[in-house]
Design a protein around this motif. Structure first.
Motif, mmCIF file in Angstrom:
data_model
loop_
_atom_site.group_PDB
_atom_site.id
_atom_site.type_symbol
_atom_site.label_atom_id
_atom_site.label_comp_id
_atom_site.label_asym_id
_atom_site.label_seq_id
_atom_site.Cartn_x
_atom_site.Cartn_y
_atom_site.Cartn_z
ATOM 1 N N ARG A 191 36.114 28.290 40.556
ATOM 2 C CA ARG A 191 35.626 29.720 40.223
ATOM 3 C C ARG A 191 34.461 29.862 39.038
ATOM 4 O O ARG A 191 34.021 30.936 39.451
ATOM 5 N N THR A 192 34.403 29.109 38.209
ATOM 6 C CA THR A 192 33.561 29.247 37.302
ATOM 7 C C THR A 192 32.223 29.032 37.685
ATOM 8 O O THR A 192 31.117 29.761 37.494
ATOM 9 N N ARG A 193 31.958 28.204 38.428
ATOM 10 C CA ARG A 193 30.850 27.806 39.333
ATOM 11 C C ARG A 193 30.151 29.000 40.047
ATOM 12 O O ARG A 193 29.079 29.573 40.311
ATOM 13 N N GLU A 194 31.339 29.560 40.942
ATOM 14 C CA GLU A 194 30.955 30.770 41.554
ATOM 15 C C GLU A 194 30.687 32.201 40.865
ATOM 16 O O GLU A 194 29.425 32.876 41.214
ATOM 17 N N ASN A 195 31.241 32.268 39.687
ATOM 18 C CA ASN A 195 30.828 33.227 38.921
ATOM 19 C C ASN A 195 29.512 33.003 38.336
ATOM 20 O O ASN A 195 28.720 34.083 38.319
ATOM 21 N N ALA A 196 29.139 31.798 37.769
ATOM 22 C CA ALA A 196 27.789 31.802 37.392
ATOM 23 C C ALA A 196 26.632 31.903 38.516
ATOM 24 O O ALA A 196 25.766 32.514 38.107
ATOM 25 N N ASP A 197 27.071 31.365 39.715
ATOM 26 C CA ASP A 197 26.161 31.467 41.031
ATOM 27 C C ASP A 197 25.808 33.062 41.051
ATOM 28 O O ASP A 197 24.738 33.534 41.295
ATOM 29 N N GLN A 198 26.895 34.074 41.197
ATOM 30 C CA GLN A 198 26.739 35.430 41.228
ATOM 31 C C GLN A 198 25.857 36.071 39.948
ATOM 32 O O GLN A 198 25.114 36.733 40.349
ATOM 33 N N LEU A 199 26.136 35.388 39.049
ATOM 34 C CA LEU A 199 25.153 36.096 37.795
ATOM 35 C C LEU A 199 23.780 35.574 37.929
ATOM 36 O O LEU A 199 22.948 36.414 37.907
ATOM 37 N N ALA A 200 23.630 34.267 38.420
ATOM 38 C CA ALA A 200 22.297 33.963 38.518
ATOM 39 C C ALA A 200 21.597 34.898 39.714
ATOM 40 O O ALA A 200 20.438 35.039 39.397
ATOM 41 N N ALA A 201 22.428 34.943 40.622
ATOM 42 C CA ALA A 201 21.780 35.887 41.748
ATOM 43 C C ALA A 201 21.285 37.276 41.127
ATOM 44 O O ALA A 201 20.169 37.780 41.867
#
Length: 78
Positions: free
Chosen positions: A30-40
């Motif tokens: 979940r943390t990785r997914e949130n970080a990926d969304q922020l990076a996008a």
């Protein structure tokens, strides 16, 4: 940053229970997914600039929606 932690030479690691390890992996995902969304979002801003003010939601509205979600998740204690 490495995906794999570096093991300590002299320290013995305590193994987690399978359920705890699964929970930790789920949290990491979940943390990785949130970080990926922020990076996008940041990459989009870098490539295209900031969105227009008219196309944005005021932070007060976002705050109120988030507080309403939190309130719905946790009922009030009398």
């Amino acid at each position: 940053m490495s995906e794999q932690p570096t093991p300590a030479d002299t320290a013995v690691r305590q193994q987690l229970e399978p359920d705890a390890a699964d929970g930790l992996r789920a949290y990491a995902a979940r943390t990785r997914e949130n970080a990926d969304q922020l990076a996008a979002v940041l990459e989009d801003v870098a490539a295209n600039g900031l969105p227009s003010v008219e196309g944005c939601t005021p932070w007060e509205d976002l705050r109120e929606r988030h507080l309403a979600r939190l309130t719905a998740q946790r009922p009030a204690v009398a």
